[in-house]
Design an enzyme around this catalytic site. Structure first.
Site, PDB file in Angstrom:
ATOM      1  N   GLY A  95       0.843  -1.205   0.000  1.00 54.84           N
ATOM      2  CA  GLY A  95       0.000   0.000   0.000  1.00 54.84           C
ATOM      3  C   GLY A  95       0.867   1.240   0.000  1.00 54.84           C
ATOM      4  O   GLY A  95       2.057   1.178  -0.295  1.00 54.84           O
ATOM      5  N   ASN A  96       0.275   2.376   0.301  1.00 53.38           N
ATOM      6  CA  ASN A  96       1.057   3.611   0.433  1.00 53.38           C
ATOM      7  C   ASN A  96       0.400   4.509   1.471  1.00 53.38           C
ATOM      8  O   ASN A  96      -0.651   4.169   2.012  1.00 53.38           O
ATOM      9  CB  ASN A  96       1.214   4.302  -0.933  1.00 53.38           C
ATOM     10  CG  ASN A  96      -0.126   4.667  -1.529  1.00 53.38           C
ATOM     11  OD1 ASN A  96      -0.865   5.481  -0.983  1.00 53.38           O
ATOM     12  ND2 ASN A  96      -0.462   4.044  -2.670  1.00 53.38           N
ATOM     13  N   HIS A  97       1.043   5.640   1.744  1.00 57.58           N
ATOM     14  CA  HIS A  97       0.598   6.483   2.870  1.00 57.58           C
ATOM     15  C   HIS A  97      -0.507   7.475   2.519  1.00 57.58           C
ATOM     16  O   HIS A  97      -0.813   8.354   3.315  1.00 57.58           O
ATOM     17  CB  HIS A  97       1.784   7.262   3.442  1.00 57.58           C
ATOM     18  CG  HIS A  97       2.801   6.381   4.100  1.00 57.58           C
ATOM     19  ND1 HIS A  97       2.513   5.625   5.193  1.00 57.58           N
ATOM     20  CD2 HIS A  97       4.097   6.124   3.785  1.00 57.58           C
ATOM     21  CE1 HIS A  97       3.582   4.937   5.552  1.00 57.58           C
ATOM     22  NE2 HIS A  97       4.561   5.215   4.708  1.00 57.58           N
TER      23      HIS A  97
END
Ligand code: CTP
Length: 402
Positions: free
Chosen positions: A211-213
């Site tokens: 995923g990412n932030h």
């Protein structure tokens, strides 16, 4: 300043537990600069006192056709209906909606409703099975067909202890809904915006993902601003903690880039403007393991492949739509963003540089540069994401009006 400032609001309260929320609603209308008068059904007085509502609204609360004990003063429902710039029935019980839809005029509130010439909003509140019942749904459909505005109930815990659809919208949401639908014409009336937000999660196994932030803040702010300016908004978001206060926005939650691709493609052809602010994962695992991977080995290699580039697909297939992309860069920012704008056939690209303090993922602020097809770029100072969303939407309005 609220678009409701100076408006005359008639609040109709019917007999539901959610009537307790109207005290706060009156306060919020007053805060917006409205004049407020309250009409209650006789039974509603069991749920919230007229004293509370008259104190907060600074006006007497009416609930019968006559005022004093000798029945000498007539509460003129026609005058009330003409006085109001907007009428909001809140909570709207199944009983009152049935009476409103059938013209069963047996109390002052229904008589006022039938006399009102202004925009009418209604916020249903009841138990989930009552809400689902065919007769309730029929009343709601009829009211909508009369041009009244439904403020949809939310899914949540109900007074009965059951959980489901039927919980009345919160006062803040009601104000926001009315603000959005009250003033017209707005610059984006008649336009449909498709906006994506948040990250995507690409499953490795049942418990892990790539995923990412991204928090979804920028996309949610864009959706609310476009809606406030009159657009019909479809928002497709990855996993996020963001909440919408504008209930007219059609929100679909997805998890992976493949799901986002499918949902976006399905809505694309009916949209006028598409803003891809989601941080779609660029790679996904080639294999998703059915069972949790055990840590038996010292190292683990996960083979990944490129995800479908949604924005590139839209760029290839767009007809008259405006297409807006985002670029998050760390080096050669302007050059890279211009390349993306050209390669993906975009109308605008919004550049965030991770080198700018206060810009990018998770934070409340953003610092953007908007680059258009003719390679002109405009730099904006660091602002909160709500203000940034107005800068982006205003640039889109300029393109629409060109
Ligand atoms: N985007 C998309 N589908 C993907 C990946 C990205 O639609 N699979 C969209 C994003 O929503 C964003 C823009 O494309 O609007 C970002 O472009 P992209 O080339 O993916 O930029 P980066 O992710 O920064 O890529 P790179 O690492 O190549 O710079």
């Amino acid at each position: 300043m609220s678009v409701l400032s100076g408006k005359k609001v008639l609040l109709g309260v019917t007999a539901g537990i959610a009537a307790y929320k109207t005290a706060n609603l009156v306060r919020l209308f007053i805060k917006c600069g409205c004049q407020v008068k309250v009409v209650m059904t006789p039974a509603a007085k069991e749920f919230v006192t007229p004293l509370t509502l008259s104190t907060l609204s600074k006006n007497p609360v009416l609930s019968s056709f006559t005022t004093d004990e000798d029945d000498e003063l007539w509460n003129n429902h026609v005058e009330l209906g003409i006085w109001a710039d907007l009428l909001i029935i809140c909570p709207a019980t199944a009983n009152s909606m049935s009476k409103m839809s059938n013209g069963n005029c047996d109390n002052l509130l229904i008589a006022t409703y039938l006399s009102a010439k202004c925009k009418v909003f209604f916020a249903p509140a009841m138990d989930l099975d009552m809400y689902k019942h065919h007769s309730t749904q029929l009343s709601i459909s009829k009211l909508i067909s009369y041009g009244n505005f439904l403020i949809p109930p939310a899914f949540g815990e109900l007074a009965s202890g059951l959980v489901g659809e039927g919980r009345m919208a919160e006062p803040e949401e009601i104000i926001s809904f009315i603000e959005t639908n009250f003033s017209e014409p707005l610059p984006l009336n008649g336009k449909t915006f498709l906006i994506t937000a948040g990250p995507t999660f690409e499953s490795i196994d049942p418990v892990r993902f790539i995923g990412n932030h991204s928090s979804g803040k920028m996309g949610f702010a864009l959706a609310e601003t476009a809606s406030k300016l009159g657009a019909k908004v479809i928002l497709i978001s990855g996993p996020t903690n963001q909440k919408l206060s504008d209930l007219s926005i059609d929100l679909t939650l997805i998890t992976s880039s493949d799901e986002m691709y499918e949902k976006v493609i399905a809505k694309f052809s009916n949209s006028d403007v598409i803003i891809m602010s989601a941080a779609v994962a660029d790679f996904k695992p080639i294999i998703t393991f059915n069972n949790k991977i055990k840590k038996s080995n010292q190292t683990l290699s996960i083979e990944v492949e490129k995800t479908k580039d949604i924005l590139s697909y839209l760029g290839e297939h767009k007809k008259n739509q405006l297409l807006i992309g985002f670029a998050l860069e760390t080096e050669n920012e302007i050059e890279n963003a211009k390349l993306k704008l050209k390669n993906k056939n975009l109308d605008l690209i919004v550049l965030n540089s991770l080198n700018d303090e206060g810009a990018g993922f998770g934070v409340e602020t953003n610092k953007i540069t908007i680059i258009s097809k003719d390679n002109k770029s405009i730099n904006f100072p660091l602002k909160d994401k709500k203000s940034v969303s107005f800068d982006i939407i205003n640039k889109i309005i300029e393109l629409i009006n060109e």
